[in-house]
Design an enzyme around this catalytic site. Structure first.
Site, PDB file in Angstrom:
ATOM      1  N   LYS A 262       0.695  -1.212   0.091  1.00 52.64           N
ATOM      2  CA  LYS A 262      -0.005   0.013  -0.033  1.00 52.64           C
ATOM      3  C   LYS A 262       0.850   1.135   0.035  1.00 52.64           C
ATOM      4  CE  LYS A 262      -1.879   1.588   4.185  1.00 52.64           C
ATOM      5  NZ  LYS A 262      -1.395   2.823   4.483  1.00 52.64           N
ATOM      6  N   ASN A 263       1.997   1.367   0.932  1.00 51.13           N
ATOM      7  CA  ASN A 263       2.533   2.520   1.085  1.00 51.13           C
ATOM      8  C   ASN A 263       3.609   2.642   0.065  1.00 51.13           C
ATOM      9  OD1 ASN A 263       1.060   3.101   3.223  1.00 51.13           O
ATOM     10  ND2 ASN A 263       2.339   2.391   4.869  1.00 51.13           N
TER      11      ASN A 263
ATOM     12  N   CYS B 171      -5.177  12.842  13.293  1.00 50.48           N
ATOM     13  CA  CYS B 171      -5.661  11.419  12.945  1.00 50.48           C
ATOM     14  C   CYS B 171      -5.559  10.745  14.242  1.00 50.48           C
ATOM     15  CB  CYS B 171      -5.152  10.625  11.887  1.00 50.48           C
ATOM     16  SG  CYS B 171      -3.713   9.792  11.973  1.00 50.48           S
TER      17      CYS B 171
ATOM     18  N   ARG C 124       0.532  14.496  13.523  1.00 54.73           N
ATOM     19  CA  ARG C 124       0.802  14.300  12.078  1.00 54.73           C
ATOM     20  C   ARG C 124       0.907  15.517  11.143  1.00 54.73           C
ATOM     21  NH1 ARG C 124      -1.537   8.625   9.878  1.00 54.73           N
ATOM     22  NH2 ARG C 124       0.525   8.609   8.638  1.00 54.73           N
ATOM     23  N   PRO C 125       1.688  16.538  11.601  1.00 56.25           N
ATOM     24  CA  PRO C 125       1.633  17.577  10.896  1.00 56.25           C
ATOM     25  C   PRO C 125       2.584  17.330   9.362  1.00 56.25           C
ATOM     26  CG  PRO C 125       3.186  17.760  12.551  1.00 56.25           C
ATOM     27  CD  PRO C 125       2.490  16.463  12.937  1.00 56.25           C
TER      28      PRO C 125
ATOM     29  N   ASP D 111       4.775  19.947   8.202  1.00 57.65           N
ATOM     30  CA  ASP D 111       5.311  20.945   8.169  1.00 57.65           C
ATOM     31  C   ASP D 111       6.658  20.850   7.497  1.00 57.65           C
ATOM     32  OD1 ASP D 111       5.771  19.558  10.451  1.00 57.65           O
ATOM     33  OD2 ASP D 111       7.346  20.684  11.090  1.00 57.65           O
ATOM     34  N   GLN D 112       7.325  19.585   7.606  1.00 58.39           N
ATOM     35  CA  GLN D 112       8.424  19.205   6.790  1.00 58.39           C
ATOM     36  C   GLN D 112       8.352  19.318   5.332  1.00 58.39           C
ATOM     37  OE1 GLN D 112      11.440  19.059   8.700  1.00 58.39           O
ATOM     38  NE2 GLN D 112       9.949  19.670  10.271  1.00 58.39           N
TER      39      GLN D 112
ATOM     40  N   ASP E  44       4.320   0.374  12.108  1.00 62.14           N
ATOM     41  CA  ASP E  44       3.230  -0.217  11.393  1.00 62.14           C
ATOM     42  C   ASP E  44       2.948  -1.661  11.864  1.00 62.14           C
ATOM     43  OD1 ASP E  44       2.515   2.183  10.200  1.00 62.14           O
ATOM     44  OD2 ASP E  44       3.199   1.588   8.188  1.00 62.14           O
TER      45      ASP E  44
ATOM     46  N   ILE F  17       7.456   6.669  17.183  1.00 66.94           N
ATOM     47  CA  ILE F  17       7.090   7.422  16.216  1.00 66.94           C
ATOM     48  C   ILE F  17       5.767   8.187  16.274  1.00 66.94           C
ATOM     49  CG2 ILE F  17       7.018   7.392  13.597  1.00 66.94           C
ATOM     50  CD1 ILE F  17       9.556   6.213  14.237  1.00 66.94           C
TER      51      ILE F  17
ATOM     52  N   ARG G 171      -8.862  -0.315   4.132  1.00 65.26           N
ATOM     53  CA  ARG G 171      -8.077   0.711   3.775  1.00 65.26           C
ATOM     54  C   ARG G 171      -6.760   0.043   3.247  1.00 65.26           C
ATOM     55  NH1 ARG G 171      -7.647   5.934   7.072  1.00 65.26           N
ATOM     56  NH2 ARG G 171      -6.280   6.281   5.385  1.00 65.26           N
TER      57      ARG G 171
END
Ligand code: EPU
Length: 416
Positions: free
Chosen positions: A22-23, A116, A121-122, A124-125, A304, A326, A396
């Site tokens: 998926k990722n 979420c 989970r911003p 900004d980076q 994960d 994380i 998902r």
């Protein structure tokens, strides 16, 4: 809303084919925005998140043809440079259109994802990196408005290792003027898979697989064919299912090399794991030994897989400590596992898991993708019936999980 009914206590035996990751598939689909030519993709998993991403890209004007796991994308007529809130709120990975749109069209409008279930989970980076490449970015009414006549190469050091941040900046850099150096880059196999596709499209990237990616921008990228790598998290999830329920299962189209930290922990728990070039076999009998671990970036233990290995620890002969580094809030499965009879306490970022002799089935509720997977694993090992509610989270990210598990002897059915 669909639910999964699991009657636990069945040994698992047989073979399971692992799907594409998926990722890896999500950023790779977004790479279709970088070229006017056609991308031919294979081993694309059939998942809700992939369907959502395809819908978003189609709304932008990308032409998509799909037949099972084969997807052809053509970016010739892309004309709508926007990812609306309605899409981004259902799937954070939508942020991955930002880099490609800005690089090829000089403009993008992407909703801010917001928080979420697993943390704040911003992004900004992602923004900081694009600004370093010369983009003008405004945040207005919940949207990121980004513009750049032409992105310029830059040296970017992200404050932390970010997977989709690295992917966004990598895609943007392929079409920028000059050289971009991404330091502190994520080394996850999915980043490497994306980088390999970009090279096949004509990108110039050095340092693939390392934490420093050097990209020399080219004027345009062309079409390419690519097969998506195996899903290491799906692989690890089934390995945990066998380790928890007991049995002997061969996983096909995957490689131990993608998840060595997890293989190591499952061996420590007592599983016998053997592997070849594109398969691995898990054998387990008896009660697992407790295994302690900390989640870290690749090649460390993946966040994960935290919930799934914790489900195994619930049944262990002893106490283990699991530390999540994380995400700040990734213990939503703990209360649900405790409802099945587990004995887990949370102390800050650490979960202390006191192994119990047995789990007993109960109705439980899925809260996010990997938390749901841990409840399925616990349900397979528990006595009696476990009913997992809200499995849209599971859909998902897992391709027909109940069909794959039934095929190896699990008693699991979808209740519609
Ligand atoms: N972070 C920031 N600012 C940023 C980016 C990240 O503060 O601009 C923080 C995050 O809040 C988090 C940490 O950095 O605390 C790492 O986040 P990262 O950006 O690496 O996560 P992500 O790219 O949003 C991807 C996967 C996740 C996986 C993480 C970590 C995709 C589409 N998603 O998310 O997958 O957990 O990397 O490996 O690749 C899942 O599949 O269930 C899943 C959540």
């Amino acid at each position: 809303m669909d639910k999964l009914l699991i009657r636990g206590g069945k040994r698992l035996s047989g073979e399971i084919a692992i799907s594409g990751a998926k990722n890896a598939a999500l950023p790779i689909l977004c790479a279709g925005l970088l070229t006017a030519d056609t991308l031919q993709l294979s081993n694309v998993p059939l998942l809700q998140d992939v369907a959502t991403m395809q819908k978003l890209l189609q709304q932008m004007g990308l032409a998509i043809e799909q037949q099972d796991g084969a997807v052809a994308l053509c970016g010739r007529d892309v004309n709508k440079l926007e990812a609306p809130y309605e899409m981004v709120k259902t799937m954070r990975a939508s942020i991955l259109v930002l880099g490609p749109l800005l690089a090829r069209f000089g403009e993008a409008r992407v909703s801010l994802p917001g928080g979420c279930a697993i943390g704040s989970r911003p992004v900004d980076q992602h923004i900081k990196g694009l600004q370093a490449m010369g983009a003008e970015i405004r945040i207005e009414a919940g949207y990121i408005h980004a513009r750049a006549m032409k992105l310029k190469g830059a040296r970017i050091v992200t404050d932390m290792i970010t997977v989709t941040g690295t992917e966004n900046l990598l895609m943007a850099a392929t079409l920028a003027d000059g050289e971009t150096v991404l330091d502190n880059a994520a080394r996850e196999p999915e980043v490497t898979d994306l980088a390999n596709l970009l090279v096949a499209m004509g990108a110039q990237i050095d340092g693939i697989g390392s934490d420093r990616l050097t990209v020399v921008g080219v004027p345009a990228l062309h079409g390419a064919s690519h097969s998506v790598i195996a899903d290491r998290i799906e692989t690890g999830t089934f390995m945990c299912a066998v380790a928890a329920a007991g049995g002997d299962v061969v996983l096909r189209h995957t490689r131990a090399h993608l998840l060595e930290a997890v293989v190591e922990k499952l061996r420590e728990a007592g599983a016998i794991i053997t592997a070849g070039d594109d398969w691995l076999r898990v054998q387990m009998s008896g009660r697992p030994k407790p295994v302690s671990f900390r989640t870290t970036e690749y090649p460390g233990f993946p966040t994960d897989m935290q919930a799934q290995v914790m489900a195994l620890d619930c049944l262990a002969d002893g106490t283990s400590r699991v530390t999540e580094t994380i995400f700040e809030n990734r213990y939503m499965h703990v209360q649900e596992l405790n409802r099945l009879g587990a004995a887990i306490e949370i102390d800050g970022h650490t979960a202390i898991v006191h192994g119990v002799q047995k789990l007993v089935g109960a109705p439980v509720m899925a809260t996010d993708l990997r938390a749901s997977a841990s409840l399925v694993i616990a349900g397979l090992a528990a006595e009696g019936e476990t009913l997992v509610d809200r499995i849209y989270h599971l859909d998902r990210g897992y391709d027909r999980i109940e069909a794959k598990l039934s095929a190896v002897g699990a008693d699991i059915e979808r209740i519609r």
